[in-house]
Design a protein around this motif. Structure first.
Motif, PDB file in Angstrom:
ATOM      1  N   ASP A  32      -6.874   8.020  16.944  1.00 56.28           N
ATOM      2  CA  ASP A  32      -7.448   9.198  16.304  1.00 56.28           C
ATOM      3  C   ASP A  32      -7.639   8.989  14.806  1.00 56.28           C
ATOM      4  OD1 ASP A  32      -7.478  10.884  18.652  1.00 56.28           O
ATOM      5  OD2 ASP A  32      -5.304  10.953  18.474  1.00 56.28           O
ATOM      6  N   PHE A  33      -6.859   8.087  14.226  1.00 57.30           N
ATOM      7  CA  PHE A  33      -6.982   7.803  12.798  1.00 57.30           C
ATOM      8  C   PHE A  33      -6.520   6.386  12.509  1.00 57.30           C
ATOM      9  CE2 PHE A  33      -2.680   9.398  13.233  1.00 57.30           C
ATOM     10  CZ  PHE A  33      -1.931   8.559  12.411  1.00 57.30           C
ATOM     11  N   ALA A  34      -6.988   5.855  11.393  1.00 63.57           N
ATOM     12  CA  ALA A  34      -6.583   4.524  10.950  1.00 63.57           C
ATOM     13  C   ALA A  34      -6.714   4.458   9.440  1.00 63.57           C
ATOM     14  CB  ALA A  34      -7.441   3.445  11.597  1.00 63.57           C
ATOM     15  N   ALA A  35      -5.844   3.652   8.833  1.00 69.29           N
ATOM     16  CA  ALA A  35      -5.904   3.425   7.388  1.00 69.29           C
ATOM     17  C   ALA A  35      -5.676   1.949   7.118  1.00 69.29           C
ATOM     18  CB  ALA A  35      -4.847   4.256   6.669  1.00 69.29           C
ATOM     19  N   PHE A  36      -6.660   1.321   6.497  1.00 73.65           N
ATOM     20  CA  PHE A  36      -6.475  -0.059   6.060  1.00 73.65           C
ATOM     21  C   PHE A  36      -5.835  -0.035   4.684  1.00 73.65           C
ATOM     22  CE2 PHE A  36      -9.350  -0.706   9.477  1.00 73.65           C
ATOM     23  CZ  PHE A  36      -8.912  -1.910  10.013  1.00 73.65           C
ATOM     24  N   CYS A  37      -4.703  -0.695   4.581  1.00 72.33           N
ATOM     25  CA  CYS A  37      -3.910  -0.720   3.341  1.00 72.33           C
ATOM     26  C   CYS A  37      -3.810  -2.162   2.870  1.00 72.33           C
ATOM     27  CB  CYS A  37      -2.525  -0.122   3.583  1.00 72.33           C
ATOM     28  SG  CYS A  37      -2.571   1.589   4.125  1.00 72.33           S
ATOM     29  N   GLU A  38      -4.895  -2.642   2.297  1.00 71.39           N
ATOM     30  CA  GLU A  38      -4.890  -4.028   1.809  1.00 71.39           C
ATOM     31  C   GLU A  38      -3.937  -4.143   0.631  1.00 71.39           C
ATOM     32  OE1 GLU A  38      -6.338  -5.678   3.949  1.00 71.39           O
ATOM     33  OE2 GLU A  38      -8.108  -4.589   4.610  1.00 71.39           O
ATOM     34  N   ASN A  39      -3.283  -5.295   0.544  1.00 72.12           N
ATOM     35  CA  ASN A  39      -2.327  -5.502  -0.542  1.00 72.12           C
ATOM     36  C   ASN A  39      -3.035  -5.487  -1.891  1.00 72.12           C
ATOM     37  OD1 ASN A  39      -1.244  -7.226   1.950  1.00 72.12           O
ATOM     38  ND2 ASN A  39       0.465  -6.427   0.791  1.00 72.12           N
ATOM     39  N   ASP A  40      -2.401  -4.832  -2.880  1.00 77.65           N
ATOM     40  CA  ASP A  40      -3.014  -4.787  -4.208  1.00 77.65           C
ATOM     41  C   ASP A  40      -3.006  -6.158  -4.881  1.00 77.65           C
ATOM     42  OD1 ASP A  40      -0.298  -4.890  -4.830  1.00 77.65           O
ATOM     43  OD2 ASP A  40      -0.326  -3.140  -6.128  1.00 77.65           O
ATOM     44  N   HIS A  41      -2.195  -7.069  -4.383  1.00 76.62           N
ATOM     45  CA  HIS A  41      -2.290  -8.483  -4.738  1.00 76.62           C
ATOM     46  C   HIS A  41      -1.650  -9.282  -3.624  1.00 76.62           C
ATOM     47  CE1 HIS A  41       1.896  -7.915  -5.968  1.00 76.62           C
ATOM     48  NE2 HIS A  41       2.013  -9.220  -5.900  1.00 76.62           N
ATOM     49  N   HIS A  42      -1.994 -10.542  -3.563  1.00 76.42           N
ATOM     50  CA  HIS A  42      -1.485 -11.400  -2.496  1.00 76.42           C
ATOM     51  C   HIS A  42      -0.783 -12.598  -3.114  1.00 76.42           C
ATOM     52  CE1 HIS A  42      -1.227 -12.975   1.534  1.00 76.42           C
ATOM     53  NE2 HIS A  42      -1.720 -14.120   1.120  1.00 76.42           N
ATOM     54  N   TRP A  43       0.516 -12.658  -2.898  1.00 77.78           N
ATOM     55  CA  TRP A  43       1.344 -13.774  -3.384  1.00 77.78           C
ATOM     56  C   TRP A  43       1.170 -14.034  -4.875  1.00 77.78           C
ATOM     57  CZ3 TRP A  43       4.865 -14.140  -0.053  1.00 77.78           C
ATOM     58  CH2 TRP A  43       4.598 -14.049   1.309  1.00 77.78           C
ATOM     59  N   PHE A  44       1.124 -12.982  -5.657  1.00 78.45           N
ATOM     60  CA  PHE A  44       1.121 -13.045  -7.125  1.00 78.45           C
ATOM     61  C   PHE A  44      -0.181 -13.576  -7.728  1.00 78.45           C
ATOM     62  CE2 PHE A  44       5.559 -13.322  -5.928  1.00 78.45           C
ATOM     63  CZ  PHE A  44       6.138 -12.377  -6.740  1.00 78.45           C
ATOM     64  N   THR A  45      -1.078 -14.110  -6.934  1.00 76.34           N
ATOM     65  CA  THR A  45      -2.197 -14.839  -7.526  1.00 76.34           C
ATOM     66  C   THR A  45      -3.550 -14.191  -7.304  1.00 76.34           C
ATOM     67  OG1 THR A  45      -2.405 -16.189  -5.542  1.00 76.34           O
ATOM     68  CG2 THR A  45      -1.006 -17.045  -7.306  1.00 76.34           C
ATOM     69  N   GLU A  46      -3.706 -13.387  -6.280  1.00 75.63           N
ATOM     70  CA  GLU A  46      -5.021 -12.873  -5.933  1.00 75.63           C
ATOM     71  C   GLU A  46      -5.012 -11.349  -5.925  1.00 75.63           C
ATOM     72  OE1 GLU A  46      -6.358 -14.637  -2.284  1.00 75.63           O
ATOM     73  OE2 GLU A  46      -5.301 -16.495  -2.750  1.00 75.63           O
TER      74      GLU A  46
END
Length: 194
Positions: A32-46
């Motif tokens: 019924d619902f979904a939320a994509f929560c991408e990391n605000d950074h990935h492993w300190f570098t990206e």
């Protein structure tokens, strides 16, 4: 029934495209619902690129169907411990916005050094924070942090005595909290496993 904590290739460690995964969540898993929560950074570098955030916003707006399927805009605030700075706290928050409007406030770029700062910056806005991660269990503002992810595809926090003791301590202080399980899915199958 849905999943407020999903990831796509934008989090750096899987291949799924967000639009593909929205289709899987809505049309195959029948969420019924979904939320994509991408990391605000990935492993300190990206750090999460502005272009990716704009894609997140467009996808949430496109897939949101009032009365049918709710696509929530979100990201994962990922604060890491910095032992060389006498900081032992690793803690994550999923930050969810209704509709397609919101901004990324990141620990990585120094804009928001801790979860309490995140709550202060977001106070008064239509936003929901939910804590997840068995390490660094720290609820900062019960007016925003209403929900706690107590299990995911990675772990069941209720099996950890320290987590349960801290949780009971918060409830004993009178905090009103909700509990849920989410996938924190990194495996291209929202609502179907993990």
């Amino acid at each position: 029934f849905g999943d407020p904590h999903l990831h796509s290739r934008f989090s750096g460690d899987l291949d799924g495209e967000q639009d593909e995964l929205y289709h899987l969540a809505r049309d195959v898993a029948r969420l019924d619902f979904a939320a994509f929560c991408e990391n605000d950074h990935h492993w300190f570098t990206e750090p999460l690129a502005e272009s990716v955030w704009q894609i997140d916003r467009r996808n949430a707006e496109f897939f949101d169907e009032p009365g049918g399927f709710a696509a929530l805009l979100g990201y994962e605030y990922t604060k890491q411990a910095m032992p060389d700075q006498d900081d032992s706290l690793t803690t994550h928050r999923c930050v969810l916005f209704p509709g397609g409007e919101g901004e990324v406030l990141s620990w990585h770029d120094g804009a928001v050094p801790g979860p309490a700062d995140l709550a202060v910056r977001l106070r008064g806005r239509r936003v929901l924070l939910h804590h997840h991660h068995p390490a660094g269990y720290d609820i900062t503002d019960d007016s925003l942090e209403r929900n706690i992810e107590i299990c995911s595809g990675w772990w069941n926090c209720m099996m950890r005595e320290e987590f349960v003791a801290q949780l009971h301590g918060l409830l004993g202080r009178g905090l009103r909290l909700g509990f849920f399980g989410a996938s924190d899915n990194h495996e291209r199958n929202p609502g179907l496993g993990g």
